[in-house]
Scaffold this active site. Structure first.
Site: not given
Ligand code: IPM
Ligand code: MG
Length: 357
Positions: A143, A192, A225, A249, A253
């Site tokens: 990032y 990884k 993975d 990240d 999710d």
């Molecule tokens: C998160 C989001 C952010 C990230 C985006 C919006 C830049 O997906 O906070 O997980 O990738 O960190």
């Molecule tokens: Mg995210």
């Protein structure tokens, strides 16, 4: 009366709606537990671009630095999709994380007992429930690494760089081990290392910090993975997962969906000091902004994390979490709707949590 100065960044899309509900709940908690919140509003993301031309105005950084802590909604939306990469709303979010030195992102994924039915996993897979804490490195890796365009063999190419220094890995590893000590005592470090050099340094460093400073915590390693697969095969095996910015990240999710809805997951971003930034892990959901369909619970739970980690109001934090649990038994927003319960709007959900407090 204890008084707190809070920087509030509502952001874009559903950001303002969900933050309003969280502030309402914080106000109610303050009445009950004897503290007052003073909100200092500032711009971040698309709304900041519209007002100032930049996604992260200096004034916003100053407001956050002066505050005891920061509460954030969400940023971004199709309106700003054509803005150049270095000025996108998301750049504002990355910028504030960097400017405040928020290297440790805590993303707890828990299943509220009331929401078991909402998880896409079968009951026998969920077993006794899910309680995973993803500790994501937040100010390093791909990032923030060098990126650019160049010509390779006559063709246009683009590159991003994953880089981690030993001190960056050491400090995030320490946060993970400390968190594990307060939980079930297990850390799984995800990388990884079979492919990436940065992951090999990550693994060696996490192992050394473990052996030298936290030998009583149980440490295991997993490739990313495999971890993605194990999270849906047997999520109960995880306590704390510590991983890099990009892997965290993605995995957070995934973990959030197991818990029923991404609209439920809170997060804390910490710098090692007291102040932090608290935000739901979901995005700005521009498609439902203004419709009243947004689920404010992730933001309300983020506010609870702020009380716990930054303001020393653990009792109020526990009370908010318990109130959310009780509210889920009485009504739900559309994303976690159940046939037996009324479907509530964002404001109604916030009001119900206040009532349950
Ligand atoms: C998160 C989001 C952010 C990230 C985006 C919006 C830049 O997906 O906070 O997980 O990738 O960190
Ligand atoms: Mg995210």
């Amino acid at each position: 009366m204890r008084e707190y100065q809070i920087a509030v960044l509502k952001g874009d899309g559903i950001g303002p709606e969900i933050v309003d509900e969280a502030i309402r709940v914080l106000g109610k908690a303050g009445e009950k537990f004897g503290f007052a919140m003073h909100c200092h509003y500032a711009l971040l993301g698309g709304c900041a671009i519209d007002e100032t031309g930049m996604p992260l105005p200096q004034e916003t950084i100053d407001t956050c630095k002066a505050a005891d802590s920061t509460l954030l909604g969400a940023v971004g939306g199709p309106k700003w999709d054509s803005v150049p990469g270095d000025r996108r709303p998301e750049k504002g979010l990355l910028g504030i994380r960097g400017a405040l030195g928020l290297f440790a992102n805590l993303r707890p994924a828990v299943i509220f007992p009331e929401l078991r039915g909402a998880s896409p996993l079968r009951p026998e897979i969920i077993g006794d429930g899910l309680d995973v804490l993803v500790v994501r490195e937040l100010t390093g890796g791909i990032y923030f690494g060098e990126r650019g365009r160049r010509t390779v063999n006559g063709a246009e190419a683009a590159y991003d760089t994953e880089q981690y220094s030993v001190p960056e890995i050491e400090r995030i590893a320490r946060v993970a081990f400390q968190m594990a000590q307060k939980r079930r005592g297990r850390v799984c470090s995800v990388d990884k290392a079979n492919v990436l050099e940065s992951s090999r340094l990550w693994r060696a460093t996490v192992t050394r910090i473990h052996d030298e400073e936290f030998p009583q915590v149980e440490l295991s390693h997993m490739y990313v993975d495999n971890c993605a697969m194990q999270l849906v095969r047997n999520p109960g095996q995880f306590d704390v997962i510590v991983t890099s910015n990009i892997f965290g990240d993605i995995l957070s999710d995934e973990a959030s969906m197991i818990s029923g809805s991404i609209g439920m997951l809170a997060s804390a971003s910490l710098s090692g000091g007291k102040a932090g930034l608290y935000e739901p892990i979901h995005g700005s959901a521009p498609d439902i902004a203004g419709t009243g369909k947004a689920n404010p619970l992730a933001t309300i739970l983020s506010a609870a994390m702020m009380l716990r980690y930054s303001l020393g109001e653990a009792e109020a934090a526990d009370a908010i979490e318990a109130a959310v649990s009780r509210a889920l038994a009485r009504g739900r927003t559309a994303d976690i709707a159940s046939k037996e319960l009324p479907v509530l709007s964002c404001t109604e959900m916030g009001a119900l949590v206040c009532e349950c407090l």
